[in-house]
Enzyme design. Structure first.
Site, PDB file in Angstrom:
ATOM      1  N   GLY A 142       0.755  -1.250   0.000  1.00  0.00           N
ATOM      2  CA  GLY A 142       0.000   0.000   0.000  1.00  0.00           C
ATOM      3  C   GLY A 142       0.781   1.294   0.000  1.00  0.00           C
ATOM      4  O   GLY A 142       0.187   2.357  -0.196  1.00  0.00           O
ATOM      5  N   GLU A 198       4.059  -6.560   1.697  1.00  0.00           N
ATOM      6  CA  GLU A 198       3.634  -6.920   0.328  1.00  0.00           C
ATOM      7  C   GLU A 198       3.572  -5.709  -0.595  1.00  0.00           C
ATOM      8  O   GLU A 198       2.504  -5.392  -1.144  1.00  0.00           O
ATOM      9  CB  GLU A 198       2.239  -7.551   0.379  1.00  0.00           C
ATOM     10  CG  GLU A 198       2.134  -8.794   1.210  1.00  0.00           C
ATOM     11  CD  GLU A 198       0.701  -9.327   1.268  1.00  0.00           C
ATOM     12  OE1 GLU A 198      -0.247  -8.596   0.953  1.00  0.00           O
ATOM     13  OE2 GLU A 198       0.549 -10.493   1.643  1.00  0.00           O
ATOM     14  N   PRO A 199       4.672  -5.007  -0.793  1.00  0.00           N
ATOM     15  CA  PRO A 199       4.608  -3.852  -1.685  1.00  0.00           C
ATOM     16  C   PRO A 199       4.472  -4.286  -3.142  1.00  0.00           C
ATOM     17  O   PRO A 199       5.076  -5.277  -3.561  1.00  0.00           O
ATOM     18  CB  PRO A 199       5.956  -3.156  -1.459  1.00  0.00           C
ATOM     19  CG  PRO A 199       6.870  -4.248  -0.992  1.00  0.00           C
ATOM     20  CD  PRO A 199       6.021  -5.264  -0.278  1.00  0.00           C
ATOM     21  N   GLY A 200       3.684  -3.550  -3.884  1.00  0.00           N
ATOM     22  CA  GLY A 200       3.594  -3.772  -5.331  1.00  0.00           C
ATOM     23  C   GLY A 200       4.011  -2.488  -6.012  1.00  0.00           C
ATOM     24  O   GLY A 200       5.088  -2.350  -6.571  1.00  0.00           O
ATOM     25  N   ARG A 201       3.133  -1.486  -5.886  1.00  0.00           N
ATOM     26  CA  ARG A 201       3.341  -0.192  -6.538  1.00  0.00           C
ATOM     27  C   ARG A 201       4.696   0.430  -6.183  1.00  0.00           C
ATOM     28  O   ARG A 201       5.378   0.961  -7.042  1.00  0.00           O
ATOM     29  CB  ARG A 201       2.224   0.761  -6.096  1.00  0.00           C
ATOM     30  CG  ARG A 201       2.188   2.056  -6.867  1.00  0.00           C
ATOM     31  CD  ARG A 201       1.168   3.015  -6.234  1.00  0.00           C
ATOM     32  NE  ARG A 201      -0.066   2.396  -5.858  1.00  0.00           N
ATOM     33  CZ  ARG A 201      -1.174   2.376  -6.614  1.00  0.00           C
ATOM     34  NH1 ARG A 201      -1.174   2.981  -7.770  1.00  0.00           N
ATOM     35  NH2 ARG A 201      -2.273   1.797  -6.172  1.00  0.00           N
ATOM     36  N   CYS A 228     -13.434   4.690 -28.576  1.00  0.00           N
ATOM     37  CA  CYS A 228     -14.692   5.384 -28.796  1.00  0.00           C
ATOM     38  C   CYS A 228     -15.499   5.429 -27.511  1.00  0.00           C
ATOM     39  O   CYS A 228     -16.536   4.761 -27.376  1.00  0.00           O
ATOM     40  CB  CYS A 228     -15.462   4.708 -29.918  1.00  0.00           C
ATOM     41  SG  CYS A 228     -14.642   5.028 -31.479  1.00  0.00           S
ATOM     42  N   GLU A 229     -15.010   6.180 -26.556  1.00  0.00           N
ATOM     43  CA  GLU A 229     -15.674   6.371 -25.259  1.00  0.00           C
ATOM     44  C   GLU A 229     -15.271   7.750 -24.779  1.00  0.00           C
ATOM     45  O   GLU A 229     -14.073   8.077 -24.786  1.00  0.00           O
ATOM     46  CB  GLU A 229     -15.141   5.368 -24.218  1.00  0.00           C
ATOM     47  CG  GLU A 229     -15.545   3.964 -24.439  1.00  0.00           C
ATOM     48  CD  GLU A 229     -16.353   3.379 -23.274  1.00  0.00           C
ATOM     49  OE1 GLU A 229     -16.742   4.117 -22.364  1.00  0.00           O
ATOM     50  OE2 GLU A 229     -16.569   2.169 -23.317  1.00  0.00           O
ATOM     51  N   TYR A 259       0.118  -1.669 -12.085  1.00  0.00           N
ATOM     52  CA  TYR A 259      -1.287  -1.621 -12.496  1.00  0.00           C
ATOM     53  C   TYR A 259      -1.430  -0.955 -13.870  1.00  0.00           C
ATOM     54  O   TYR A 259      -2.368  -0.201 -14.117  1.00  0.00           O
ATOM     55  CB  TYR A 259      -2.133  -0.913 -11.416  1.00  0.00           C
ATOM     56  CG  TYR A 259      -1.890  -1.510 -10.053  1.00  0.00           C
ATOM     57  CD1 TYR A 259      -2.297  -2.814  -9.776  1.00  0.00           C
ATOM     58  CD2 TYR A 259      -1.199  -0.822  -9.056  1.00  0.00           C
ATOM     59  CE1 TYR A 259      -2.039  -3.407  -8.549  1.00  0.00           C
ATOM     60  CE2 TYR A 259      -0.930  -1.398  -7.824  1.00  0.00           C
ATOM     61  CZ  TYR A 259      -1.352  -2.685  -7.580  1.00  0.00           C
ATOM     62  OH  TYR A 259      -1.085  -3.287  -6.368  1.00  0.00           O
TER      63      TYR A 259
HETATM   64  N1  LLP Z   1      -1.430  -7.079  -0.826  1.00  0.00           N
HETATM   65  C1  LLP Z   1      -2.737  -7.227  -1.129  1.00  0.00           C
HETATM   66  C2  LLP Z   1      -3.511  -8.245  -0.454  1.00  0.00           C
HETATM   67  C3  LLP Z   1      -3.329  -6.392  -2.097  1.00  0.00           C
HETATM   68  O1  LLP Z   1      -4.620  -6.540  -2.380  1.00  0.00           O
HETATM   69  C4  LLP Z   1      -2.544  -5.407  -2.740  1.00  0.00           C
HETATM   70  C5  LLP Z   1      -3.133  -4.528  -3.761  1.00  0.00           C
HETATM   71  C6  LLP Z   1      -1.182  -5.304  -2.403  1.00  0.00           C
HETATM   72  C7  LLP Z   1      -0.658  -6.147  -1.435  1.00  0.00           C
HETATM   73  C8  LLP Z   1      -0.252  -4.315  -3.056  1.00  0.00           C
HETATM   74  O2  LLP Z   1      -0.612  -3.014  -2.864  1.00  0.00           O
HETATM   75  P1  LLP Z   1       0.369  -1.856  -3.366  1.00  0.00           P
HETATM   76  O3  LLP Z   1       1.638  -1.952  -2.544  1.00  0.00           O
HETATM   77  O4  LLP Z   1       0.643  -2.087  -4.792  1.00  0.00           O
HETATM   78  O5  LLP Z   1      -0.378  -0.616  -3.106  1.00  0.00           O
HETATM   79  N2  LLP Z   1      -5.472  -1.184  -9.484  1.00  0.00           N
HETATM   80  C9  LLP Z   1      -5.250  -0.201  -8.436  1.00  0.00           C
HETATM   81  C10 LLP Z   1      -4.534  -0.789  -7.242  1.00  0.00           C
HETATM   82  C11 LLP Z   1      -5.250  -1.953  -6.611  1.00  0.00           C
HETATM   83  C12 LLP Z   1      -4.477  -2.583  -5.497  1.00  0.00           C
HETATM   84  C13 LLP Z   1      -5.069  -3.881  -5.086  1.00  0.00           C
HETATM   85  N3  LLP Z   1      -4.368  -4.556  -4.053  1.00  0.00           N
HETATM   86  C14 LLP Z   1      -4.502   0.992  -9.024  1.00  0.00           C
HETATM   87  O6  LLP Z   1      -4.274   1.013 -10.219  1.00  0.00           O
HETATM   88  O7  LLP Z   1      -4.186   1.933  -8.294  1.00  0.00           O
END
Ligand code: LLP
Length: 427
Positions: free
Chosen positions: A245, A279-282, A349-350, A378
């Site tokens: 997050g 659990e970082p993604g972004r 076309c939106e 994402y």
């Molecule tokens: N762990 C769990 C259980 C999650 O559901 C998520 C993201 C993460 C970790 C990673 O979160 P992050 O570190 O990336 O913030 N599509 C949206 C973001 C949806 C995130 C869903 N869950 C966007 O484009 O902003």
């Protein structure tokens, strides 16, 4: 202030935007547009930054691969020692294919089917359970297969992460996780089953979080619950997973937090030492990636100036879906001052297909290349073939080298899975 201050892997050389040591304009010429481009070294730096911030907890990273699940990106993460947070059997498959140890894969999900849980049990990953209903299915599977599994439970800490409503996941009314009393019940049921090996607890309160307080509040609630688990059920955990997050800088003047601040805000106030998982993604891949798109049209109506580009929300969904802001640079005029204000319109076309609004850019002409920043998370994963558009290619840059890591769709991909019934064949 220029956004590039926050993106050291992006520089301007002779008026051209470079990613690491590669000209984005050359990449666009060579591979066509729209094109996703990632900086390998930026991914490595971001990983190390977050890893070091949480080092004092001996934390382990489970990269949230929903943010970007290209196999080459997964392999970079694996080489850094990461595990994975996955949310589908597709992601389990990709993770194992990329070489991750199933024990370092945690499978979170919501509303999973019997078949999905069964697949996970057989693949040996840690299952993070979201409801009592899921737990019952899991017990059924394990008893049938006489197979032991490692599990944790996702707890809903009922905290507002103060982000976009669609990115909030641990609110009182959210669909995710078990609320405290139900969670306690779930742990009790699991403890009494010989096939379920309780190893952890999990929370994930939201995404693109830009203040520390929600983490602090949620984590302290989680710790109180972990104490209850020991006191009331005699359960000690191997890990506490605080989810992902942490937000990134999409806009030069926005608020943001550093991982160190989040690490400092949490207190592992326990009489034993479970491992901390994050659990970082972004944070890891978000700013590593850009999308290059070519200007096809410059159009002036009596009310607005539009730049039309060769991508739409089928390539990058975030602006249309969340009203998300992504900075846009003119890659072949990157050193020039902004002169005119434009809306940047996609090619679907939106009417909702707008990439950016009211942006001050240098004089833009047809054929120019725009770079849409911070598209590494994402981005491609949320792309689609809507309007029967072709999904873009992906490039990985490392210093002076670059690699095609996914080919652009071809027209035949649009029909690759289609089957025409016999009676329609001759129509
Ligand atoms: N762990 C769990 C259980 C999650 O559901 C998520 C993201 C993460 C970790 C990673 O979160 P992050 O570190 O990336 O913030 N599509 C949206 C973001 C949806 C995130 C869903 N869950 C966007 O484009 O902003």
């Amino acid at each position: 202030m220029s956004i590039l201050k926050y993106k050291p892997h992006l520089t301007v050389r002779d008026n051209i935007l470079y990613i690491e040591d590669i000209s984005t304009v050359e990449l666009a010429e060579k591979f066509g547009t729209p094109l996703y481009v990632y900086s390998e070294n930026r991914i490595r730096e971001n990983y190390k930054k977050i890893y070091n911030a949480f080092k004092k907890f001996n934390a382990e990273i489970r990269f949230a691969c929903k943010a970007n699940s290209n196999l080459s990106i997964l392999k970079i993460l694996k080489s850094l020692g990461s595990g994975l947070d996955v949310v589908s059997i597709g992601e389990i498959y990709l993770g194992i294919l990329a070489g991750f140890d199933p024990e370092k894969i945690i499978y979170t999900g919501v509303n999973r089917s019997y078949e999905e849980l069964d697949f996970a049990v057989q693949s040996g990953v840690v299952l993070n359970i979201d409801s009592i209903s899921e737990l019952k299915k899991l017990i059924n599977i394990c008893e049938k297969r006489e197979k032991e599994v490692k599990i944790s439970f996702r707890v809903n800490p009922e905290v507002d992460p103060k982000t976009h409503e669609k990115l909030s996941t641990g609110l009182k009314l959210s669909k995710f996780g078990l609320h405290e009393e139900q969670a306690l019940k779930a742990y009790k049921i699991a403890k009494e089953n010989k096939y379920l090996n309780i190893v952890g607890i999990h929370m994930h309160i939201g995404s693109q979080i830009t203040s520390v307080e929600p983490y602090k509040e949620a984590f302290s609630k989680l710790i109180l619950f972990v104490k209850r688990l020991k006191k009331e059920l005699g359960i000690e955990l191997d890990f506490i997973d605080m989810g992902g997050g942490i937000g990134i800088v999409y806009k030069p003047d926005q608020k943001f937090i550093e991982p160190e601040q989040v690490a400092e805000s949490i207190d592992m106030d326990l009489d034993y030492e479970p491992k901390l998982l994050i659990e970082p993604g972004r944070y890891i891949v978000g700013d590593s990636g850009i999308v290059l798109t070519r200007v096809t049209t410059v159009k002036e109506t009596p009310y607005k100036k539009f730049i039309g580009v060769d991508m739409g929300f089928n390539v990058l969904l975030r602006p249309a879906m969340y009203n998300a802001h992504h900075e846009v640079l003119v890659a072949n005029k990157a050193g020039e001052e902004g002169k005119e204000v434009f809306d940047i319109a996609g090619n679907l076309c939106e009417s909702g297909d707008m990439i950016a609004k009211e942006r001050k850019l240098p004089k833009v002409e047809e054929g120019d290349i725009l770079a849409v920043l911070d598209a590494g998370a994402y981005g491609y994963v949320m792309s689609s073939n809507y309007n029967s558009m072709l999904k873009p290619a992906e490039i990985l840059v490392n210093g002076k080298d670059y690699y095609l890591i996914r080919e652009r769709d071809s027209l035949s991909d649009l029909v690759a899975k289609q089957i025409i019934p016999k009676h329609l064949l001759r129509c």
